[in-house]
Scaffold this motif. Structure first.
Motif, PDB file in Angstrom:
ATOM      1  N   TYR A 128       2.120  10.250  -8.856  1.00  0.00           N
ATOM      2  CA  TYR A 128       2.329   9.384  -8.146  1.00  0.00           C
ATOM      3  C   TYR A 128       2.246  10.147  -6.799  1.00  0.00           C
ATOM      4  O   TYR A 128       2.227  10.549  -6.498  1.00  0.00           O
ATOM      5  N   SER A 129       1.412   9.951  -5.739  1.00  0.00           N
ATOM      6  CA  SER A 129       1.441  10.115  -4.305  1.00  0.00           C
ATOM      7  C   SER A 129       2.864   8.938  -3.604  1.00  0.00           C
ATOM      8  O   SER A 129       3.187   7.540  -4.448  1.00  0.00           O
ATOM      9  N   GLY A 130       3.234   8.762  -2.665  1.00  0.00           N
ATOM     10  CA  GLY A 130       4.072   8.220  -2.630  1.00  0.00           C
ATOM     11  C   GLY A 130       4.054   8.166  -0.852  1.00  0.00           C
ATOM     12  O   GLY A 130       3.641   9.177   0.221  1.00  0.00           O
ATOM     13  N   VAL A 131       4.669   6.728  -0.025  1.00  0.00           N
ATOM     14  CA  VAL A 131       4.887   6.803   1.300  1.00  0.00           C
ATOM     15  C   VAL A 131       6.125   6.997   1.998  1.00  0.00           C
ATOM     16  O   VAL A 131       7.932   5.534   0.837  1.00  0.00           O
ATOM     17  N   VAL A 132       6.730   7.180   3.060  1.00  0.00           N
ATOM     18  CA  VAL A 132       7.620   7.525   3.107  1.00  0.00           C
ATOM     19  C   VAL A 132       8.013   6.274   3.728  1.00  0.00           C
ATOM     20  O   VAL A 132       7.724   5.864   4.684  1.00  0.00           O
ATOM     21  N   LEU A 133       9.340   5.119   4.068  1.00  0.00           N
ATOM     22  CA  LEU A 133      10.114   4.118   4.105  1.00  0.00           C
ATOM     23  C   LEU A 133      10.415   4.417   5.291  1.00  0.00           C
ATOM     24  O   LEU A 133      10.656   3.778   6.418  1.00  0.00           O
ATOM     25  N   GLU A 134      11.495   5.173   5.166  1.00  0.00           N
ATOM     26  CA  GLU A 134      12.926   5.420   6.157  1.00  0.00           C
ATOM     27  C   GLU A 134      13.674   6.651   5.881  1.00  0.00           C
ATOM     28  O   GLU A 134      13.582   7.108   4.396  1.00  0.00           O
ATOM     29  N   MET A 135      13.960   7.093   7.041  1.00  0.00           N
ATOM     30  CA  MET A 135      15.010   8.576   6.917  1.00  0.00           C
ATOM     31  C   MET A 135      15.674   8.372   7.832  1.00  0.00           C
ATOM     32  O   MET A 135      15.795   8.094   8.721  1.00  0.00           O
ATOM     33  N   ASP A 136      17.106   9.054   7.536  1.00  0.00           N
ATOM     34  CA  ASP A 136      18.649   9.031   8.360  1.00  0.00           C
ATOM     35  C   ASP A 136      18.485  10.483   8.426  1.00  0.00           C
ATOM     36  O   ASP A 136      19.112  11.073   7.386  1.00  0.00           O
ATOM     37  N   ALA A 137      18.202  10.893   9.563  1.00  0.00           N
ATOM     38  CA  ALA A 137      18.867  12.794   9.604  1.00  0.00           C
ATOM     39  C   ALA A 137      19.986  12.818   9.660  1.00  0.00           C
ATOM     40  O   ALA A 137      20.482  14.076   9.505  1.00  0.00           O
ATOM     41  N   ALA A 138      20.833  11.862  10.499  1.00  0.00           N
ATOM     42  CA  ALA A 138      22.050  12.354  10.382  1.00  0.00           C
ATOM     43  C   ALA A 138      22.906  12.435   8.722  1.00  0.00           C
ATOM     44  O   ALA A 138      23.615  13.607   8.645  1.00  0.00           O
ATOM     45  N   ALA A 139      22.704  11.486   7.858  1.00  0.00           N
ATOM     46  CA  ALA A 139      22.700  11.818   6.665  1.00  0.00           C
ATOM     47  C   ALA A 139      22.287  12.416   5.439  1.00  0.00           C
ATOM     48  O   ALA A 139      22.876  12.969   4.631  1.00  0.00           O
ATOM     49  N   ASP A 140      20.936  13.012   6.448  1.00  0.00           N
ATOM     50  CA  ASP A 140      20.106  14.047   4.891  1.00  0.00           C
ATOM     51  C   ASP A 140      19.406  12.303   4.072  1.00  0.00           C
ATOM     52  O   ASP A 140      19.559  13.316   3.365  1.00  0.00           O
ATOM     53  N   LEU A 141      19.448  11.364   4.894  1.00  0.00           N
ATOM     54  CA  LEU A 141      18.289  10.105   3.222  1.00  0.00           C
ATOM     55  C   LEU A 141      16.984   9.852   4.067  1.00  0.00           C
ATOM     56  O   LEU A 141      17.339   9.945   4.975  1.00  0.00           O
ATOM     57  N   CYS A 142      16.636   9.680   2.770  1.00  0.00           N
ATOM     58  CA  CYS A 142      15.155   8.984   3.048  1.00  0.00           C
ATOM     59  C   CYS A 142      15.160   8.225   1.700  1.00  0.00           C
ATOM     60  O   CYS A 142      15.055   8.358   0.520  1.00  0.00           O
ATOM     61  N   VAL A 143      13.914   7.513   1.639  1.00  0.00           N
ATOM     62  CA  VAL A 143      13.641   6.641   1.112  1.00  0.00           C
ATOM     63  C   VAL A 143      12.049   6.614   1.194  1.00  0.00           C
ATOM     64  O   VAL A 143      11.475   6.514   2.273  1.00  0.00           O
TER      65      VAL A 143
END
Length: 255
Positions: A128-143
């Protein structure tokens, strides 16, 4: 004498039989001597991630026909955290989502980035293909939102692990992953190291974004980095950080 001779024959036959079949009826079955069983991990919630950056290299910027097209690829891991009727939310590491460093690397005379593709593949081999919604660079997390994906979400634990607790990891290290096959690794929770949670779970490139589970099969961490000199020391956002980002997209149900 004939009686004694008969006893000796019977004894020798019994001794030979024991040597042949090991006479181990009084020992427990071999599988009870192994370590504790691995818990049922949510394999259908795991996803291998592939990023493709397409770019064009022109030897002569004034001649658009004198160009070649290349593709830069990277891989990571992720896991489903929530569903909606038309797709699913997945969690991974921010550096798996953020390709700005690659774009800057490619920003040279005659080099142009022409596209960025985000794909996930599940254990059934579906992509499947995806679209990045949110990133937290400090915690190194992404949804990331994955359209059309309906795989079940993982449960995120409400209880933080204690040092010494067993930990389990599903990952695609060095991109190793195929239909029906997900590397399963284990180790221990070590405690807090600076701002990160520390695990003794082996990891390498491709493990970034992979979930860490407790004995109940609930998420307690997510590997985002590994010690440069010892690949059995890995690091994760805290469970609190994972829950705070996830709860924007799901209703947490784990106890």
């Amino acid at each position: 004498m004939k009686y004694i001779h008969s006893i000796l024959i019977i004894f020798c036959f019994a001794l030979f039989s024991c040597a042949t079949v090991s006479c181990a009826e009084d020992l427990p079955p071999a599988n009870t001597l192994s370590g504790p069983a691995i818990p049922q991990l949510p394999r259908h919630s795991f996803l291998k991630i592939d990023r493709n950056i397409n770019f064009k290299i022109c030897k002569n910027e004034e001649d658009p026909t004198d160009c070649t097209r290349k593709k830069m690829r990277s891989s990571g891991s992720g896991f489903v955290i929530g569903n909606v009727p038309y797709g699913s939310f997945i969690m991974t590491a921010a550096h798996v989502c953020d390709v700005s460093d690659y774009i800057r690397y490619l920003s040279a005379p005659g080099v142009t980035a022409t596209g960025d593709e985000f794909f996930v593949t599940d254990v059934d081999g579906l992509t499947y293909s995806g679209v990045v919604l949110e990133m937290d660079a400090a915690a190194d997390l992404c949804v990331v939102f994955i359209h059309g994906l309906t795989n079940p979400p993982t449960l995120i634990s409400a209880q933080s692990p204690s040092p010494g607790d067993r930990a389990y990891n599903l990952a695609a290290p060095v991109g190793f992953f195929s239909k029906g096959t997900i590397p399963t690794l284990d180790g221990y929770y070590n405690g807090q190291h600076g701002r990160y949670a520390s695990y003794s779970v082996p990891a390498v490139g491709g493990s970034s974004g992979s979930p860490v589970f407790n004995a109940e099969g609930h998420v307690i961490g997510m590997i985002h980095s590994v010690h440069v000199r010892f690949q059995f020391l890995t690091f994760s956002p805290t469970l609190k950080e994972i829950r705070e980002m996830a709860q924007k997209y799901i209703t947490l149900k784990a106890d």
